[in-house]
Design an enzyme around this catalytic site. Structure first.
Site, PDB file in Angstrom:
ATOM      1  N   TYR A 145      -2.230  -1.693  10.361  1.00  0.00           N
ATOM      2  CA  TYR A 145      -2.196  -1.774   8.892  1.00  0.00           C
ATOM      3  C   TYR A 145      -0.882  -1.188   8.365  1.00  0.00           C
ATOM      4  CZ  TYR A 145      -4.043  -1.286   4.082  1.00  0.00           C
ATOM      5  OH  TYR A 145      -4.253  -1.371   2.729  1.00  0.00           O
ATOM      6  N   LYS A 168       1.963  -3.334   6.532  1.00  0.00           N
ATOM      7  CA  LYS A 168       2.305  -3.024   5.131  1.00  0.00           C
ATOM      8  C   LYS A 168       3.781  -2.647   4.998  1.00  0.00           C
ATOM      9  CE  LYS A 168      -1.673  -3.694   3.027  1.00  0.00           C
ATOM     10  NZ  LYS A 168      -1.862  -4.972   2.311  1.00  0.00           N
ATOM     11  N   SER A 207       0.873  -1.175   0.000  1.00  0.00           N
ATOM     12  CA  SER A 207       0.000   0.000   0.000  1.00  0.00           C
ATOM     13  C   SER A 207       0.906   1.219   0.000  1.00  0.00           C
ATOM     14  CB  SER A 207      -0.850  -0.022   1.277  1.00  0.00           C
ATOM     15  OG  SER A 207      -1.449   1.239   1.507  1.00  0.00           O
TER      16      SER A 207
HETATM   17  P1  NAD Z   1     -11.605  -6.135  -0.118  1.00  0.00           P
HETATM   18  O1  NAD Z   1     -12.121  -6.026   1.279  1.00  0.00           O
HETATM   19  O2  NAD Z   1     -12.427  -5.683  -1.246  1.00  0.00           O
HETATM   20  O3  NAD Z   1     -11.115  -7.616  -0.421  1.00  0.00           O
HETATM   21  C1  NAD Z   1     -10.311  -8.324   0.495  1.00  0.00           C
HETATM   22  C2  NAD Z   1     -10.597  -9.799   0.348  1.00  0.00           C
HETATM   23  O4  NAD Z   1      -9.770 -10.493   1.291  1.00  0.00           O
HETATM   24  C3  NAD Z   1     -12.058 -10.166   0.647  1.00  0.00           C
HETATM   25  O5  NAD Z   1     -12.572 -10.975  -0.395  1.00  0.00           O
HETATM   26  C4  NAD Z   1     -11.947 -10.933   1.966  1.00  0.00           C
HETATM   27  O6  NAD Z   1     -12.921 -11.974   2.086  1.00  0.00           O
HETATM   28  C5  NAD Z   1     -10.555 -11.507   1.875  1.00  0.00           C
HETATM   29  N1  NAD Z   1      -9.984 -11.864   3.187  1.00  0.00           N
HETATM   30  C6  NAD Z   1     -10.018 -11.140   4.326  1.00  0.00           C
HETATM   31  N2  NAD Z   1      -9.429 -11.826   5.312  1.00  0.00           N
HETATM   32  C7  NAD Z   1      -9.002 -13.000   4.794  1.00  0.00           C
HETATM   33  C8  NAD Z   1      -8.330 -14.138   5.318  1.00  0.00           C
HETATM   34  N3  NAD Z   1      -7.991 -14.218   6.616  1.00  0.00           N
HETATM   35  N4  NAD Z   1      -8.063 -15.169   4.482  1.00  0.00           N
HETATM   36  C9  NAD Z   1      -8.433 -15.117   3.174  1.00  0.00           C
HETATM   37  N5  NAD Z   1      -9.084 -14.078   2.624  1.00  0.00           N
HETATM   38  C10 NAD Z   1      -9.362 -13.029   3.435  1.00  0.00           C
HETATM   39  O7  NAD Z   1     -10.202  -5.327  -0.068  1.00  0.00           O
HETATM   40  P2  NAD Z   1      -9.297  -4.747  -1.257  1.00  0.00           P
HETATM   41  O8  NAD Z   1      -9.410  -3.291  -1.194  1.00  0.00           O
HETATM   42  O9  NAD Z   1      -9.515  -5.472  -2.519  1.00  0.00           O
HETATM   43  O10 NAD Z   1      -7.866  -5.121  -0.653  1.00  0.00           O
HETATM   44  C11 NAD Z   1      -7.029  -6.129  -1.179  1.00  0.00           C
HETATM   45  C12 NAD Z   1      -5.609  -5.838  -0.746  1.00  0.00           C
HETATM   46  O11 NAD Z   1      -5.211  -4.567  -1.283  1.00  0.00           O
HETATM   47  C13 NAD Z   1      -5.435  -5.733   0.771  1.00  0.00           C
HETATM   48  O12 NAD Z   1      -4.197  -6.312   1.143  1.00  0.00           O
HETATM   49  C14 NAD Z   1      -5.411  -4.238   1.009  1.00  0.00           C
HETATM   50  O13 NAD Z   1      -4.713  -3.898   2.171  1.00  0.00           O
HETATM   51  C15 NAD Z   1      -4.677  -3.779  -0.231  1.00  0.00           C
HETATM   52  N6  NAD Z   1      -4.877  -2.356  -0.552  1.00  0.00           N
HETATM   53  C16 NAD Z   1      -6.115  -1.871  -0.818  1.00  0.00           C
HETATM   54  C17 NAD Z   1      -6.242  -0.533  -1.123  1.00  0.00           C
HETATM   55  C18 NAD Z   1      -7.581   0.073  -1.439  1.00  0.00           C
HETATM   56  O14 NAD Z   1      -7.639   1.302  -1.527  1.00  0.00           O
HETATM   57  N7  NAD Z   1      -8.621  -0.694  -1.650  1.00  0.00           N
HETATM   58  C19 NAD Z   1      -5.127   0.312  -1.138  1.00  0.00           C
HETATM   59  C20 NAD Z   1      -3.886  -0.226  -0.849  1.00  0.00           C
HETATM   60  C21 NAD Z   1      -3.777  -1.563  -0.556  1.00  0.00           C
END
Ligand code: NAD
Length: 260
Positions: A155, A159, A142
């Site tokens: 978080y 990260k 991130s």
């Molecule tokens: P999201 O909540 O849409 O999807 C996350 C998925 O992870 C969900 O399907 C959930 O069921 C699954 N999950 C949660 N805990 C779990 C576990 N213990 N085992 C297996 N699956 C699990 O989130 P997203 O925004 O798509 O995030 C995905 C990744 O991207 C994360 O690591 C997040 O930190 C990172 N990220 C997201 C953003 C953003 O702005 N959305 C920005 C930077 C980084």
């Protein structure tokens, strides 16, 4: 087709960023294992990929459970004979100031991001080393791998930790032609972010519009969200890159929020 004949395992791929990468990889010819806590949602993702002519399977996996991660990798290998790409993408968020953050919430966030990434790393490396044809590990970092924001201590810490894990994998994996890289997205509109907007609005005493404009997108060059397609494109580039010129790196895709 940049990923023809490649097999990829993506955690947290039932929704959000993981699903976008799974769909993109499948369009590029990869066989994709969609691993998630939420099996029904993972199956729906797989259904969509198959409908579009791609190859995919759904795996029920809690990335914090060693046995589940090992079984998931074994299932992929049994089905398709190997593993070429593994993406530790599953993630959660928890909004709270440090003075009231409970140890249980700290541990929960750290476990999904860091324990999960470690378990995926170990299982994937053992398989990739056995195959002797290299591989690519990708961690979903991130912008919070590079800087901190208030209310997100576990978080931010997790990260940042992924950078260290990735760099170690790059060094150890080189002899086996395994590369490792981190993607560092800015804010992408997914359920994870949508949940944060009202939580941050309450914690910071702001309107939701102000949270988006003055907190989330404040330091971008153009006030724009990063998109699912943007991150899928970076993930494709990292997986398809042919040499170890690109290993141990972190790619920030964020509309200029944090320039390295
Ligand atoms: P999201 O909540 O849409 O999807 C996350 C998925 O992870 C969900 O399907 C959930 O069921 C699954 N999950 C949660 N805990 C779990 C576990 N213990 N085992 C297996 N699956 C699990 O989130 P997203 O925004 O798509 O995030 C995905 C990744 O991207 C994360 O690591 C997040 O930190 C990172 N990220 C997201 C953003 C953003 O702005 N959305 C920005 C930077 C980084």
């Amino acid at each position: 087709m940049q990923l023809n004949d490649k097999t990829a395992l993506i955690t947290g791929a039932a929704g959000g960023i993981g699903r976008a990468i799974a769909e993109r990889y499948a369009r590029e010819g990869a066989r994709v294992a969609v691993a998630d806590l939420d099996l029904a949602a993972a199956e729906a993702t797989v259904e969509g990929i198959r409908h579009a002519g791609g190859q995919a399977i759904a795996l029920a996996m809690d990335v914090t459970e060693e046995a589940a991660v090992e079984a998931g990798v074994a299932a992929v290998v049994e089905r398709w004979g190997g593993l070429d790409i593994a993406i530790a993408n599953a993630g959660i968020q928890h909004i709270a100031p440090l003075h009231s953050l409970t140890f249980a919430d700290w541990r929960r966030v750290m476990a999904v991001h860091l324990d999960g990434a470690f378990l995926v790393t170990g299982a994937a490396l053992r398989q990739m080393y056995r195959q002797e044809k290299g591989g690519s590990l990708i961690y979903m970092g991130s912008v919070h791998s590079k800087l901190a924001s208030p209310l997100k201590a576990p978080y931010v810490a997790a990260k940042h930790g992924l950078l260290g894990l990735c760099r170690t994998v790059a060094k150890e994996g080189a002899a086996h032609r395994v590369r490792a890289n981190v993607i560092c997205p800015g804010f992408v509109r997914t359920p994870l972010v949508d949940r944060q907007i009202p939580e941050q609005a309450e914690a910071l005493g702001m309107t939701e519009e102000a949270v988006v404009r003055d907190v989330m997108l404040k330091d971008t060059v153009d006030g724009e969200f990063t998109t699912l397609d943007d991150i899928a494109e970076v993930a494709l580039h990292l997986a398809a890159f042919p040499t170890a010129a690109l290993t141990g790196q972190s790619v920030v895709a964020s509309h200029g929020w944090f320039m390295q």
